[in-house]
Design a protein around this motif. Structure first.
Motif, short mmCIF file in Angstrom:
data_model
loop_
_atom_site.label_atom_id
_atom_site.label_comp_id
_atom_site.label_asym_id
_atom_site.label_seq_id
_atom_site.Cartn_x
_atom_site.Cartn_y
_atom_site.Cartn_z
N VAL A 122 -11.17 2.64 4.14
CA VAL A 122 -9.97 3.18 3.52
C VAL A 122 -8.80 2.97 4.49
O VAL A 122 -8.84 3.42 5.63
N VAL A 123 -7.80 2.24 4.00
CA VAL A 123 -6.59 2.00 4.79
C VAL A 123 -5.51 2.91 4.24
O VAL A 123 -5.24 2.91 3.04
N LYS A 124 -4.91 3.70 5.12
CA LYS A 124 -3.90 4.64 4.65
C LYS A 124 -2.80 4.78 5.69
O LYS A 124 -2.97 4.42 6.86
N HIS A 125 -1.72 5.31 5.23
CA HIS A 125 -0.62 5.59 6.14
C HIS A 125 -0.95 6.84 6.95
O HIS A 125 -1.69 7.71 6.49
N LYS A 126 -0.44 6.91 8.16
CA LYS A 126 -0.63 8.10 8.99
C LYS A 126 -0.04 9.31 8.30
O LYS A 126 1.02 9.22 7.68
N GLU A 127 -0.77 10.42 8.40
CA GLU A 127 -0.22 11.66 7.85
C GLU A 127 0.75 12.25 8.87
O GLU A 127 0.50 12.25 10.06
N ILE A 152 0.87 -1.18 0.00
CA ILE A 152 0.00 0.00 0.00
C ILE A 152 0.91 1.23 0.00
O ILE A 152 1.54 1.55 1.00
N TYR A 211 -11.10 -4.69 -3.66
CA TYR A 211 -11.02 -3.23 -3.69
C TYR A 211 -12.36 -2.62 -4.09
O TYR A 211 -13.09 -3.17 -4.91
N GLU A 263 0.05 4.56 -0.80
CA GLU A 263 -0.57 5.74 -0.20
C GLU A 263 -1.80 5.34 0.61
O GLU A 263 -1.85 5.45 1.82
N LYS A 264 -2.81 4.86 -0.09
CA LYS A 264 -4.01 4.37 0.59
C LYS A 264 -4.72 3.37 -0.32
O LYS A 264 -4.46 3.31 -1.53
N VAL A 265 -5.61 2.59 0.26
CA VAL A 265 -6.38 1.62 -0.50
C VAL A 265 -7.80 1.59 0.06
O VAL A 265 -8.00 1.69 1.27
N SER A 266 -8.79 1.50 -0.82
CA SER A 266 -10.19 1.43 -0.41
C SER A 266 -10.69 -0.01 -0.59
O SER A 266 -10.66 -0.54 -1.70
#
Ligand code: FES
Length: 76
Positions: free
Chosen positions: A70-75, A33, A50, A35-38
């Motif tokens: 939505v799985v994403k990395h921490k900002e 992943i 997906y 950036e992010k994935v839905s």
């Protein structure tokens, strides 16, 4: 006894994803992943696991309110 599910005309939540399997399980490596994935939660996506936006038509047709996770990395 057979338990009845709460969705689908035949009582099944999953109407179309890999119906040849006893159980649908997916693995996604977190390193893949970027950036992010839905991820689909309505079971209507043609690009399972997906989200492909199919939840919109499902919600419109049924009055439901499903959407992806939505799985994403921490900002930072
Ligand atoms: Fe299933 Fe978007 S297509 S949640």
């Amino acid at each position: 006894t057979i338990k009845k599910a709460r969705a689908g005309s035949n009582g099944q939540v999953n109407q179309c994803v890999r119906k040849d399997l006893n159980k649908v399980v997916d693995f996604i490596d977190i390193e893949d992943i970027t950036e992010k994935v839905s991820l689909c939660r309505c079971w209507k996506s043609k690009n399972w696991p997906y989200c492909d936006g199919a939840h919109g038509a499902h919600n419109k047709a049924t009055g439901d309110n499903t959407g992806p996770v939505v799985v994403k990395h921490k900002e930072n």
